[in-house]
Design a protein around this motif. Structure first.
Motif, PDB file in Angstrom:
ATOM      1  N   ASP A 267       0.829  -1.210   0.000  1.00  0.00           N
ATOM      2  CA  ASP A 267       0.000   0.000   0.000  1.00  0.00           C
ATOM      3  C   ASP A 267       0.864   1.261   0.000  1.00  0.00           C
ATOM      4  O   ASP A 267       0.545   2.241  -0.683  1.00  0.00           O
ATOM      5  CB  ASP A 267      -0.927   0.002   1.222  1.00  0.00           C
ATOM      6  CG  ASP A 267      -2.002  -1.064   1.129  1.00  0.00           C
ATOM      7  OD1 ASP A 267      -2.292  -1.510  -0.001  1.00  0.00           O
ATOM      8  OD2 ASP A 267      -2.545  -1.458   2.184  1.00  0.00           O
ATOM      9  N   GLU A 268       1.964   1.237   0.764  1.00  0.00           N
ATOM     10  CA  GLU A 268       2.866   2.384   0.760  1.00  0.00           C
ATOM     11  C   GLU A 268       3.527   2.547  -0.598  1.00  0.00           C
ATOM     12  O   GLU A 268       3.709   3.673  -1.095  1.00  0.00           O
ATOM     13  CB  GLU A 268       3.939   2.217   1.837  1.00  0.00           C
ATOM     14  CG  GLU A 268       3.426   2.332   3.255  1.00  0.00           C
ATOM     15  CD  GLU A 268       4.562   2.245   4.261  1.00  0.00           C
ATOM     16  OE1 GLU A 268       5.516   3.040   4.139  1.00  0.00           O
ATOM     17  OE2 GLU A 268       4.500   1.394   5.159  1.00  0.00           O
ATOM     18  N   ALA A 269       3.906   1.424  -1.212  1.00  0.00           N
ATOM     19  CA  ALA A 269       4.516   1.485  -2.546  1.00  0.00           C
ATOM     20  C   ALA A 269       3.550   2.083  -3.559  1.00  0.00           C
ATOM     21  O   ALA A 269       3.942   2.904  -4.398  1.00  0.00           O
ATOM     22  CB  ALA A 269       4.946   0.085  -2.983  1.00  0.00           C
ATOM     23  N   ARG A 270       2.270   1.699  -3.467  1.00  0.00           N
ATOM     24  CA  ARG A 270       1.260   2.251  -4.366  1.00  0.00           C
ATOM     25  C   ARG A 270       1.093   3.756  -4.159  1.00  0.00           C
ATOM     26  O   ARG A 270       1.013   4.525  -5.121  1.00  0.00           O
ATOM     27  CB  ARG A 270      -0.070   1.527  -4.147  1.00  0.00           C
ATOM     28  CG  ARG A 270      -1.203   2.028  -5.054  1.00  0.00           C
ATOM     29  CD  ARG A 270      -2.489   1.276  -4.800  1.00  0.00           C
ATOM     30  NE  ARG A 270      -2.414  -0.094  -5.286  1.00  0.00           N
ATOM     31  CZ  ARG A 270      -2.307  -1.169  -4.511  1.00  0.00           C
ATOM     32  NH1 ARG A 270      -2.265  -1.020  -3.177  1.00  0.00           N
ATOM     33  NH2 ARG A 270      -2.245  -2.369  -5.030  1.00  0.00           N
ATOM     34  N   ARG A 271       1.064   4.178  -2.904  1.00  0.00           N
ATOM     35  CA  ARG A 271       0.913   5.607  -2.611  1.00  0.00           C
ATOM     36  C   ARG A 271       2.095   6.416  -3.132  1.00  0.00           C
ATOM     37  O   ARG A 271       1.921   7.483  -3.729  1.00  0.00           O
ATOM     38  CB  ARG A 271       0.765   5.802  -1.101  1.00  0.00           C
ATOM     39  CG  ARG A 271       0.687   7.269  -0.677  1.00  0.00           C
ATOM     40  CD  ARG A 271       0.580   7.399   0.833  1.00  0.00           C
ATOM     41  NE  ARG A 271       1.677   6.755   1.524  1.00  0.00           N
ATOM     42  CZ  ARG A 271       2.885   7.306   1.642  1.00  0.00           C
ATOM     43  NH1 ARG A 271       3.133   8.494   1.104  1.00  0.00           N
ATOM     44  NH2 ARG A 271       3.840   6.666   2.301  1.00  0.00           N
ATOM     45  N   VAL A 272       3.300   5.904  -2.941  1.00  0.00           N
ATOM     46  CA  VAL A 272       4.488   6.605  -3.423  1.00  0.00           C
ATOM     47  C   VAL A 272       4.478   6.702  -4.950  1.00  0.00           C
ATOM     48  O   VAL A 272       4.799   7.750  -5.520  1.00  0.00           O
ATOM     49  CB  VAL A 272       5.765   5.889  -2.939  1.00  0.00           C
ATOM     50  CG1 VAL A 272       7.006   6.458  -3.628  1.00  0.00           C
ATOM     51  CG2 VAL A 272       5.900   6.026  -1.429  1.00  0.00           C
ATOM     52  N   LEU A 273       4.099   5.623  -5.607  1.00  0.00           N
ATOM     53  CA  LEU A 273       4.047   5.649  -7.070  1.00  0.00           C
ATOM     54  C   LEU A 273       3.014   6.647  -7.566  1.00  0.00           C
ATOM     55  O   LEU A 273       3.242   7.343  -8.568  1.00  0.00           O
ATOM     56  CB  LEU A 273       3.730   4.248  -7.609  1.00  0.00           C
ATOM     57  CG  LEU A 273       4.926   3.301  -7.737  1.00  0.00           C
ATOM     58  CD1 LEU A 273       4.457   1.899  -8.077  1.00  0.00           C
ATOM     59  CD2 LEU A 273       5.904   3.809  -8.790  1.00  0.00           C
ATOM     60  N   HIS A 274       1.881   6.747  -6.900  1.00  0.00           N
ATOM     61  CA  HIS A 274       0.873   7.734  -7.279  1.00  0.00           C
ATOM     62  C   HIS A 274       1.442   9.146  -7.157  1.00  0.00           C
ATOM     63  O   HIS A 274       1.189  10.013  -8.003  1.00  0.00           O
ATOM     64  CB  HIS A 274      -0.370   7.576  -6.410  1.00  0.00           C
ATOM     65  CG  HIS A 274      -1.193   6.372  -6.756  1.00  0.00           C
ATOM     66  ND1 HIS A 274      -2.381   6.070  -6.123  1.00  0.00           N
ATOM     67  CD2 HIS A 274      -1.015   5.394  -7.674  1.00  0.00           C
ATOM     68  CE1 HIS A 274      -2.883   4.964  -6.637  1.00  0.00           C
ATOM     69  NE2 HIS A 274      -2.064   4.531  -7.563  1.00  0.00           N
ATOM     70  N   GLU A 275       2.205   9.392  -6.085  1.00  0.00           N
ATOM     71  CA  GLU A 275       2.794  10.721  -5.902  1.00  0.00           C
ATOM     72  C   GLU A 275       3.856  11.018  -6.953  1.00  0.00           C
ATOM     73  O   GLU A 275       3.945  12.143  -7.457  1.00  0.00           O
ATOM     74  CB  GLU A 275       3.415  10.823  -4.511  1.00  0.00           C
ATOM     75  CG  GLU A 275       2.406  10.767  -3.369  1.00  0.00           C
ATOM     76  CD  GLU A 275       3.082  10.760  -2.011  1.00  0.00           C
ATOM     77  OE1 GLU A 275       4.336  10.734  -1.986  1.00  0.00           O
ATOM     78  OE2 GLU A 275       2.379  10.783  -0.985  1.00  0.00           O
ATOM     79  N   LEU A 276       4.662  10.026  -7.287  1.00  0.00           N
ATOM     80  CA  LEU A 276       5.769  10.241  -8.210  1.00  0.00           C
ATOM     81  C   LEU A 276       5.315  10.318  -9.662  1.00  0.00           C
ATOM     82  O   LEU A 276       5.910  11.042 -10.462  1.00  0.00           O
ATOM     83  CB  LEU A 276       6.805   9.120  -8.063  1.00  0.00           C
ATOM     84  CG  LEU A 276       7.518   9.027  -6.711  1.00  0.00           C
ATOM     85  CD1 LEU A 276       8.449   7.818  -6.707  1.00  0.00           C
ATOM     86  CD2 LEU A 276       8.300  10.293  -6.423  1.00  0.00           C
ATOM     87  N   ARG A 277       4.294   9.565 -10.018  1.00  0.00           N
ATOM     88  CA  ARG A 277       3.847   9.524 -11.413  1.00  0.00           C
ATOM     89  C   ARG A 277       2.723  10.520 -11.702  1.00  0.00           C
ATOM     90  O   ARG A 277       2.579  10.995 -12.820  1.00  0.00           O
ATOM     91  CB  ARG A 277       3.387   8.112 -11.780  1.00  0.00           C
ATOM     92  CG  ARG A 277       4.465   7.062 -11.637  1.00  0.00           C
ATOM     93  CD  ARG A 277       5.591   7.265 -12.638  1.00  0.00           C
ATOM     94  NE  ARG A 277       6.653   6.295 -12.407  1.00  0.00           N
ATOM     95  CZ  ARG A 277       7.769   6.566 -11.760  1.00  0.00           C
ATOM     96  NH1 ARG A 277       7.971   7.790 -11.284  1.00  0.00           N
ATOM     97  NH2 ARG A 277       8.700   5.639 -11.593  1.00  0.00           N
ATOM     98  N   GLY A 278       1.880  10.772 -10.699  1.00  0.00           N
ATOM     99  CA  GLY A 278       0.779  11.701 -10.908  1.00  0.00           C
ATOM    100  C   GLY A 278      -0.386  11.112 -11.672  1.00  0.00           C
ATOM    101  O   GLY A 278      -1.356  11.799 -11.947  1.00  0.00           O
TER     102      GLY A 278
END
Length: 324
Positions: A267-278
């Motif tokens: 879940d943290e990995a998904r959240r970080v990817l959402h922030e980094l990719r937009g």
């Protein structure tokens, strides 16, 4: 689907129905994403709505994060470039009790040894750190290693700037080298795991360019302050400023999605990817790719372990035992 099967060159029973048309189209609908597979003769094209991991773009925050991590390349370049210029400053030589110049007639073995240890203390610390702390970077994460390395670089720079003698200077160089070894090993890994594939090479190139720019910056600083009484302290003390600024900036840097996924923090990995990719679709596709790669690596590792056990300890290479 039934619409496509009627035109496919092979029927459900496996019989040949004749030569295929020059262009066949197959449409596959998936939940949330549509994938279109088009074949023309021998050419196959795969297009996805949204962006696949290979072509995903980074958001503005993701770009800032990668550039901030790449700025740790300044550490390596500046510390390597600044020391030789400092050696030639009259005020520094007086402070250390060295002869006014490196003229062989005025030079002695004691001074040569101090200079050699000062230069190579940094390089030795960096090399040993990069080799010795690899397990720490893998087990604790790239972000903590980057922050620790930046802090050590700042501490080492401060010790060099206030060193009363060559011994403290050498120890400061060694500590700064350990910090650079940490940032070198974790910084490039961070960029490789965070930047999208289409920009990964450019971001790693920025890291390398920062090393070269810092060497040039060190030469300019040394030239500008060469005649100042405390010019050598300013030149060496800039390392403290660099390390502190980068260490503060790293507070906004998240852990890499790959490390989080490998640690089971999906879940943290998904959240970080959402922030980094937009983009949610691109982030989700990239996360699934990361999870698939990790699963494949785990499977291969398990097979290799079983194969090694099957060969027995007698036939197992000695380096395999150390790696395991």
């Amino acid at each position: 689907c039934s619409r496509c099967c009627s035109h496919h060159p092979l029927d459900k029973g496996g019989g040949h129905t004749g030569q295929a048309d020059m262009a066949d189209a197959v449409e596959v609908a998936t939940t949330g994403d549509a994938v279109e597979l088009a074949t023309t003769g021998d050419a196959v094209g795969l297009a996805t709505i949204g962006e696949a991991p290979a072509t995903a773009r980074t958001s503005r925050r993701g770009l800032v994060v990668c550039l901030l991590v790449a700025s740790t390349g300044f550490f390596h370049g500046y510390d390597n470039g600044v020391v030789n210029g400092v050696f030639g400053m009259p005020a520094f030589r007086r402070h250390m009790g060295w002869p006014p110049s490196d003229d062989p007639d005025a030079q002695n073995e004691h001074v040569a040894l101090q200079q050699g240890l000062t230069v190579n203390g940094f390089n030795g610390g960096a090399a040993l750190s990069a080799l010795g702390f690899g397990q720490l970077v893998d087990s604790k994460g790239r972000r903590p290693a980057l922050r620790l390395g930046s802090a050590l670089f700042a501490v080492g720079g401060a010790m060099q700037a206030v060193s009363p003698n060559a011994a403290v200077l050498i120890v400061g160089r060694l500590i700064a080298g350990v910090g650079v070894g940490l940032t070198s090993s974790s910084g490039t890994a961070y960029i490789a795991e965070t930047a999208p594939a289409s920009q990964r090479g450019a971001m790693v190139g920025v890291y390398q360019n920062n090393i070269c720019i810092a060497i040039l910056l060190a030469a300019v600083v040394n030239w500008a302050v060469r005649e100042w009484d405390r010019g050598w302290q300013l030149a060496l003390g800039l390392q403290l400023l660099m390390g502190v600024l980068v260490c503060i900036g790293l507070c906004i840097v998240p852990e890499t999605p790959r490390f989080l996924a490998r640690a089971g923090r999906t879940d943290e990995a998904r959240r970080v990817l959402h922030e980094l990719r937009g983009e949610s679709a691109a982030a989700e596709l990239e996360l699934q790719g990361i999870l698939s790669e990790l699963q494949a690596e785990a499977t291969v590792g398990a097979v290799d372990t079983q194969s090694s056990k099957g060969r027995g300890a007698k036939n197992s290479p000695p380096y395999n035992k150390r790696l395991r």
